[in-house]
Design an enzyme around this catalytic site. Structure first.
Site, short mmCIF file in Angstrom:
data_model
loop_
_atom_site.label_atom_id
_atom_site.label_comp_id
_atom_site.label_asym_id
_atom_site.label_seq_id
_atom_site.Cartn_x
_atom_site.Cartn_y
_atom_site.Cartn_z
CG ASP A 76 -1.86 1.41 1.18
OD1 ASP A 76 -3.10 0.81 0.98
OD2 ASP A 76 -1.56 2.11 1.62
CD GLU A 88 -4.11 4.08 -1.55
OE1 GLU A 88 -4.74 4.45 -0.16
OE2 GLU A 88 -5.42 3.93 -2.36
#
Length: 248
Positions: A107, A150
């Site tokens: 992430d 993301e």
């Protein structure tokens, strides 16, 4: 003689037309491996060549469409649906043959802040650069996909947890040393990574949950780090859908 000539002429026309008709029927049913040998230099031969070219173009178009349906256009990695299909295939092979594998859940750190402070275009550049880093560092047998926003899911074939942690650390270091151009300056960014090795009895959501828990730990410990998930103590039957904090 006239009758024989007429018969041979008709046969020379009807047979190629019949082959074209049969081939067209196969194409209509989805068979794009059809190819008719060109045996004549007249109009029927030209029609056959045109037909073969048309089938070649259809085959290429289908390949591009299949690629687009499984790829995330921004990162050039597998999209969520496709990476989960790959994960299911690895899990099936583990159950049949015992072939180990591990997953990384990566992430981008402070990604919301990047979008808010520098702009969404810079955020897209970060995601694109992450995709390029993953493709550069992973083996051909490994897979990476955009899991959502993301967040990325990486599958390492025939890899135990400690080896996967080493790979995660190489990725983390490569990301830390990279940058993208943003507003006349270089934007540096980092990732946090959760690592989990497949265990007997795991389902897809249980494996991802353990990687997600390790990722959450990496975020809490300061981000820009990789954490190996603990081995499960009992059977887990669900995936935690909500994190208590914003750990972007």
């Amino acid at each position: 003689l006239i009758g024989l000539f007429a018969y041979l002429l008709a046969r020379g026309i009807i047979s190629p037309l019949k082959r074209l008709t049969e081939a067209a029927g196969k194409v209509a049913n989805g068979d794009l491996d059809v190819r008719i040998p060109v045996q004549r230099q007249d109009e029927l031969g030209t029609a056959t060549m045109v037909f073969n070219d048309m089938v070649d173009q259809l085959r290429q178009s289908r390949g591009r469409l299949e690629e687009l349906s499984t790829m995330d256009s921004l990162t050039q990695l597998a999209n969520r649906r496709h990476i989960l299909e790959i994960l299911t295939g690895h899990l099936d092979r583990f159950r049949r043959k015992g072939t180990p594998f591990s997953v990384l859940l990566a992430d981008a750190d402070h990604f919301k802040r990047i979008n808010d402070d520098v702009g969404h275009m810079a955020g897209d550049q970060v995601l694109s650069e992450l995709g390029a880093i993953f493709k550069r560092l992973l083996r051909t047998v490994d897979s990476a996909g955009r899991y959502g926003g993301e967040e990325f899911l990486i599958i390492l074939e025939d890899t135990r947890g400690k080896e996967a942690l080493q790979t995660a650390e190489r990725i983390r270091a490569a990301v830390e040393s990279s940058s993208v151009a943003a507003k006349d300056s270089s934007l540096r960014f980092t990732v946090s990574i959760g690592v989990a090795e497949i265990q007997s009895g795991d389902a897809e959501d249980q494996l991802i949950m353990r990687a997600d828990t390790a990722l959450y730990q990496a975020k809490r410990e300061g981000r820009n780090r990789a954490v190996l998930a603990r081995l499960p103590r009992g059977k887990v039957t669900h995936h935690p859908a909500v994190r208590e904090l914003d750990v972007s």
